[in-house]
Design a protein around this motif. Structure first.
Motif, PDB file in Angstrom:
ATOM      1  N   LEU A 254       0.841  -1.201   0.000  1.00  0.00           N
ATOM      2  CA  LEU A 254       0.000   0.000   0.000  1.00  0.00           C
ATOM      3  C   LEU A 254       0.877   1.252   0.000  1.00  0.00           C
ATOM      4  CD1 LEU A 254      -3.025  -0.623   2.425  1.00  0.00           C
ATOM      5  CD2 LEU A 254      -3.037  -0.526  -0.069  1.00  0.00           C
ATOM      6  N   ASN A 255       2.051   1.146  -0.624  1.00  0.00           N
ATOM      7  CA  ASN A 255       2.895   2.331  -0.710  1.00  0.00           C
ATOM      8  C   ASN A 255       2.582   3.074  -1.998  1.00  0.00           C
ATOM      9  OD1 ASN A 255       4.240   1.878   1.729  1.00  0.00           O
ATOM     10  ND2 ASN A 255       5.561   0.375   0.738  1.00  0.00           N
ATOM     11  N   ALA A 256       1.976   4.232  -1.850  1.00  0.00           N
ATOM     12  CA  ALA A 256       1.648   5.046  -3.028  1.00  0.00           C
ATOM     13  C   ALA A 256       2.920   5.694  -3.556  1.00  0.00           C
ATOM     14  CB  ALA A 256       0.630   6.112  -2.635  1.00  0.00           C
ATOM     15  N   GLY A 257       2.958   5.910  -4.849  1.00  0.00           N
ATOM     16  CA  GLY A 257       4.131   6.551  -5.442  1.00  0.00           C
ATOM     17  C   GLY A 257       4.046   6.516  -6.951  1.00  0.00           C
ATOM     18  N   VAL A 258       5.189   6.308  -7.577  1.00  0.00           N
ATOM     19  CA  VAL A 258       5.263   6.355  -9.042  1.00  0.00           C
ATOM     20  C   VAL A 258       4.734   5.065  -9.671  1.00  0.00           C
ATOM     21  CG1 VAL A 258       7.664   5.547  -9.187  1.00  0.00           C
ATOM     22  CG2 VAL A 258       6.783   7.109 -10.948  1.00  0.00           C
ATOM     23  N   ASP A 384      18.452  21.669 -10.783  1.00  0.00           N
ATOM     24  CA  ASP A 384      17.336  22.595 -10.579  1.00  0.00           C
ATOM     25  C   ASP A 384      16.165  21.896  -9.911  1.00  0.00           C
ATOM     26  OD1 ASP A 384      18.311  25.083 -11.909  1.00  0.00           O
ATOM     27  OD2 ASP A 384      18.555  23.663 -13.556  1.00  0.00           O
ATOM     28  N   ALA A 385      16.159  20.568  -9.967  1.00  0.00           N
ATOM     29  CA  ALA A 385      15.167  19.766  -9.236  1.00  0.00           C
ATOM     30  C   ALA A 385      15.741  18.363  -9.084  1.00  0.00           C
ATOM     31  CB  ALA A 385      13.839  19.706  -9.974  1.00  0.00           C
ATOM     32  N   VAL A 386      15.352  17.721  -7.994  1.00  0.00           N
ATOM     33  CA  VAL A 386      15.767  16.336  -7.741  1.00  0.00           C
ATOM     34  C   VAL A 386      14.500  15.490  -7.718  1.00  0.00           C
ATOM     35  CG1 VAL A 386      16.931  14.782  -6.110  1.00  0.00           C
ATOM     36  CG2 VAL A 386      17.698  17.175  -6.337  1.00  0.00           C
ATOM     37  N   VAL A 387      14.546  14.329  -8.403  1.00  0.00           N
ATOM     38  CA  VAL A 387      13.375  13.452  -8.462  1.00  0.00           C
ATOM     39  C   VAL A 387      13.796  12.074  -7.942  1.00  0.00           C
ATOM     40  CG1 VAL A 387      11.558  12.505  -9.934  1.00  0.00           C
ATOM     41  CG2 VAL A 387      12.594  14.702 -10.511  1.00  0.00           C
ATOM     42  N   LEU A 388      13.196  11.651  -6.830  1.00  0.00           N
ATOM     43  CA  LEU A 388      13.507  10.323  -6.295  1.00  0.00           C
ATOM     44  C   LEU A 388      12.453   9.348  -6.829  1.00  0.00           C
ATOM     45  CD1 LEU A 388      14.492   9.334  -2.691  1.00  0.00           C
ATOM     46  CD2 LEU A 388      12.836   8.016  -3.972  1.00  0.00           C
ATOM     47  N   VAL A 389      12.918   8.344  -7.580  1.00  0.00           N
ATOM     48  CA  VAL A 389      11.960   7.420  -8.201  1.00  0.00           C
ATOM     49  C   VAL A 389      12.197   5.959  -7.841  1.00  0.00           C
ATOM     50  CG1 VAL A 389      10.707   8.453 -10.129  1.00  0.00           C
ATOM     51  CG2 VAL A 389      13.168   8.180 -10.310  1.00  0.00           C
ATOM     52  N   THR A 390      13.299   5.637  -7.185  1.00  0.00           N
ATOM     53  CA  THR A 390      13.496   4.280  -6.658  1.00  0.00           C
ATOM     54  C   THR A 390      14.051   4.440  -5.249  1.00  0.00           C
ATOM     55  OG1 THR A 390      14.179   3.638  -8.899  1.00  0.00           O
ATOM     56  CG2 THR A 390      14.452   1.983  -7.161  1.00  0.00           C
ATOM     57  N   GLU A 391      13.373   3.821  -4.276  1.00  0.00           N
ATOM     58  CA  GLU A 391      13.690   4.128  -2.876  1.00  0.00           C
ATOM     59  C   GLU A 391      14.838   3.281  -2.311  1.00  0.00           C
ATOM     60  OE1 GLU A 391      11.232   2.435  -4.084  1.00  0.00           O
ATOM     61  OE2 GLU A 391      10.087   1.285  -2.637  1.00  0.00           O
ATOM     62  N   ARG A 408      21.377  23.564  -7.383  1.00  0.00           N
ATOM     63  CA  ARG A 408      21.205  24.999  -7.649  1.00  0.00           C
ATOM     64  C   ARG A 408      19.911  25.491  -6.991  1.00  0.00           C
ATOM     65  NH1 ARG A 408      21.842  27.922 -13.430  1.00  0.00           N
ATOM     66  NH2 ARG A 408      20.519  26.226 -14.181  1.00  0.00           N
ATOM     67  N   THR A 409      18.857  24.684  -7.098  1.00  0.00           N
ATOM     68  CA  THR A 409      17.569  25.047  -6.502  1.00  0.00           C
ATOM     69  C   THR A 409      17.077  23.864  -5.677  1.00  0.00           C
ATOM     70  OG1 THR A 409      17.167  25.945  -8.705  1.00  0.00           O
ATOM     71  CG2 THR A 409      15.405  26.217  -7.086  1.00  0.00           C
ATOM     72  N   PRO A 410      16.782  24.061  -4.400  1.00  0.00           N
ATOM     73  CA  PRO A 410      16.395  22.914  -3.554  1.00  0.00           C
ATOM     74  C   PRO A 410      14.922  22.522  -3.729  1.00  0.00           C
ATOM     75  CG  PRO A 410      16.585  24.883  -2.199  1.00  0.00           C
ATOM     76  CD  PRO A 410      16.915  25.303  -3.613  1.00  0.00           C
ATOM     77  N   ILE A 411      14.657  21.839  -4.836  1.00  0.00           N
ATOM     78  CA  ILE A 411      13.298  21.335  -5.118  1.00  0.00           C
ATOM     79  C   ILE A 411      13.390  19.816  -5.199  1.00  0.00           C
ATOM     80  CG2 ILE A 411      11.470  21.202  -6.878  1.00  0.00           C
ATOM     81  CD1 ILE A 411      12.313  24.081  -7.715  1.00  0.00           C
ATOM     82  N   ILE A 412      12.581  19.118  -4.424  1.00  0.00           N
ATOM     83  CA  ILE A 412      12.601  17.652  -4.477  1.00  0.00           C
ATOM     84  C   ILE A 412      11.203  17.103  -4.746  1.00  0.00           C
ATOM     85  CG2 ILE A 412      12.527  17.517  -1.916  1.00  0.00           C
ATOM     86  CD1 ILE A 412      14.414  14.817  -3.402  1.00  0.00           C
ATOM     87  N   VAL A 413      11.124  16.192  -5.729  1.00  0.00           N
ATOM     88  CA  VAL A 413       9.892  15.445  -5.995  1.00  0.00           C
ATOM     89  C   VAL A 413      10.153  14.025  -5.510  1.00  0.00           C
ATOM     90  CG1 VAL A 413       8.286  14.613  -7.755  1.00  0.00           C
ATOM     91  CG2 VAL A 413       9.315  16.896  -7.973  1.00  0.00           C
ATOM     92  N   ASP A 414       9.440  13.635  -4.460  1.00  0.00           N
ATOM     93  CA  ASP A 414       9.657  12.318  -3.845  1.00  0.00           C
ATOM     94  C   ASP A 414       8.642  11.341  -4.435  1.00  0.00           C
ATOM     95  OD1 ASP A 414       9.980  10.156  -2.222  1.00  0.00           O
ATOM     96  OD2 ASP A 414       9.504  11.173  -0.331  1.00  0.00           O
ATOM     97  N   GLY A 415       9.034  10.696  -5.514  1.00  0.00           N
ATOM     98  CA  GLY A 415       8.124   9.824  -6.255  1.00  0.00           C
ATOM     99  C   GLY A 415       7.815   8.516  -5.556  1.00  0.00           C
ATOM    100  N   ARG A 416       8.407   8.279  -4.391  1.00  0.00           N
ATOM    101  CA  ARG A 416       8.131   7.048  -3.637  1.00  0.00           C
ATOM    102  C   ARG A 416       7.670   7.354  -2.214  1.00  0.00           C
ATOM    103  NH1 ARG A 416       7.409   2.410  -6.593  1.00  0.00           N
ATOM    104  NH2 ARG A 416       8.858   2.336  -8.304  1.00  0.00           N
ATOM    105  N   ASN A 417       7.396   8.597  -1.921  1.00  0.00           N
ATOM    106  CA  ASN A 417       7.020   8.995  -0.554  1.00  0.00           C
ATOM    107  C   ASN A 417       7.959   8.344   0.470  1.00  0.00           C
ATOM    108  OD1 ASN A 417       4.918  10.561  -1.475  1.00  0.00           O
ATOM    109  ND2 ASN A 417       3.403   8.921  -1.292  1.00  0.00           N
ATOM    110  N   ALA A 418       9.260   8.407   0.130  1.00  0.00           N
ATOM    111  CA  ALA A 418      10.252   7.677   0.922  1.00  0.00           C
ATOM    112  C   ALA A 418      11.042   8.581   1.863  1.00  0.00           C
ATOM    113  CB  ALA A 418      11.224   6.971  -0.021  1.00  0.00           C
TER     114      ALA A 418
END
Ligand code: UGA
Length: 437
Positions: A254-258, A384-391, A408-418
């Protein structure tokens, strides 16, 4: 017991090694000479925790050997078919070429009393068809269907200590003999009280596809709740915790994510749908099309979220992708949501730099156009953005303060809610999860 294992991929290489470790005399056979050369050298052709150890020990015991020659299957009592059933190009159905070719190649080497054991995931009806082929060959061999439930990353433990065994066997004396032979193969697991279901071919085949369909549905269910959470301000991770306390529901898967990927769940639900349609019961599993659609939408959601989050146009941005394999502890990038997200962002003109502890070589082979970087530090530098897609654990434990100083820009998209959203925000990051604020 003397046995052959035909097909030495993620399933067969582990099965052959584990069976030899359990005391059987095993020959692993594959048509790919480079794979056989590596295995003979005690080097697994793919990353699987624990496999190098059992492969080395089984080879040292003298009970395991590998060959490209199917004639080396002769003399074995049991022959496992462990070849792939990928999605057929241009269709949702399973490509049965490799299973059919393996059985055909095996026929001349079968002896009376031999048992051919299918482990590959196949459309229901395959075993009955192959049993006819074996009977018609006049070899005196029989067929059983013994689906495999191992998970990549835990394949060795799942093979040695499965949570259940399923035998699909013919009726009558042939079935009793098949059961007795399989009981000998799995004597160690059975002695440890592993649950056993002895059934017919069709049930055994359906157990496997329905188990994977259920798991895929569970993941897409929670991802659908994530979509609703996103428009209502709810937190899908807390929702999963809360419903997961109900033992009838359970918190696992039940782990929501990508979403889900890999060589099994995506193609198995598609093949199941195709087979049900062939059988005139497409409506029974029509919901699996929705399961697939929800799953693919989550990949798109991660891409869209990243593009929206960027402070500059996507084609002038560097996007750091953490993860390429379809899940941690695997180098497998087949139908990987992570790789798909990287490719889509690259397609939109982003300067994608991707890293993964084990998946880079496989990802590069499929998508040489992407930039790959072994070091997490270099991947993050100037992003400019970091995307985490495998936990992977190495990504989950990144120090957000350290990472903030690299990008450069501290933006993170946590695609695994990890990640710990509170800690990342406290370190100055703009944090986006999937289905959680
Ligand atoms: C799956 C089944 O779990 C095994 O039982 C089965 O034997 C195997 O397919 C197969 O048919 O050979 P596997 O493909 O190794 O095993 O991977 P899973 O652990 O099932 O994960 C599948 C995907 O679902 C991964 O991409 C994972 O990240 C994703 N997932 C898993 C989620 O998105 N959320 C979850 O809560 C759990």
């Amino acid at each position: 017991m003397k046995m052959s294992v035909i097909g030495c991929g993620y399933l067969g290489a582990v099965h052959a090694s584990a069976m030899a470790e359990l005391g059987h005399d095993v020959v692993g056979i594959d048509v790919d000479p480079s794979k056989i050369a590596l295995l003979t050298n005690c080097t697994p052709p793919f990353f699987e925790p624990g496999l190098p150890e059992i492969l080395t020990s089984a080879m040292a015991s003298g009970r395991l050997r590998f060959s490209t020659d199917i004639a080396d299957a002769a003399g074995s009592d049991v022959h496992f078919i462990a070849v792939g059933t990928p999605q057929k190009p241009g269709s949702h159905a399973a490509d049965m070429r490799f299973v059919d070719a393996a059985v055909d190649a095996l026929l001349p080497h079968l002896a009376p009393g031999n048992l051919v054991v299918g482990k590959s995931t196949v459309p229901v009806g395959t075993a009955a068809r192959l049993a006819d082929v074996i009977t018609a060959s006049g070899t005196g061999a029989h067929l059983a269907w013994n689906p495999e439930f191992l998970r990549e990353g835990f394949a060795v433990a799942d093979t040695v200590s499965p949570d259940r065994l399923v035998y699909g066997v013919p009726t009558g004396e042939a079935g009793e003999r098949a059961t007795a032979l399989l009981n000998e193969v799995y004597a160690v697991a059975l002695a440890a009280s592993t649950p056993l279901v002895v059934t017919d071919y069709a049930t055994a085949e359906l157990v496997k596809v329905s188990a994977n369909a259920f798991l895929a549905t569970k993941i897409s269910f929670i991802n659908a709740m994530a979509e609703i959470a996103e428009v209502s301000g709810a937190d899908v991770t807390q929702l999963a915790d809360a419903i997961g306390f109900d033992a009838r529901i359970g918190r696992k898967f039940l782990n929501a994510g990508v979403g889900f990927g890999g060589g099994c769940l995506p193609k198995d639900i598609r093949a199941f749908t195709a087979r049900a349609e062939e059988l005139g019961r497409g409506e029974s599993v029509a919901f699996l099309k929705e399961v697939d659609a929800i799953n693919l939408r989550r990949r798109q959601r991660v891409v869209d979220l990243t593009v929206e989050a960027l402070a500059r146009p996507v084609h002038t941005s560097k996007v750091a992708i953490l993860g390429l394999s379809f899940k941690p502890n695997s180098d497998d990038v087949r139908d990987s949501p992570a790789l798909d997200v990287a490719v889509q962002l690259h397609g939109l003109g982003a300067g994608v730099v991707a890293t993964d502890p084990e998946g880079i070589a496989n990802a590069r082979a499929r998508h040489p156009q992407l930039n790959y970087e072994v070091s997490v530090e270099e991947t993050l530098r100037g992003a400019d953005a970091v995307v985490l897609v495998t936990e992977w654990p190495e990504f989950r434990t990144i120090d957000p303060i350290w990472a903030a100083n690299l990008v450069r820009t501290p933006i993170i998209v946590d695609g695994r809610n990890a990640l710990d959203a509170v800690a990342w925000r406290a370190a100055g990051w703009t944090y986006y999860g999937l289905g959680r604020p």
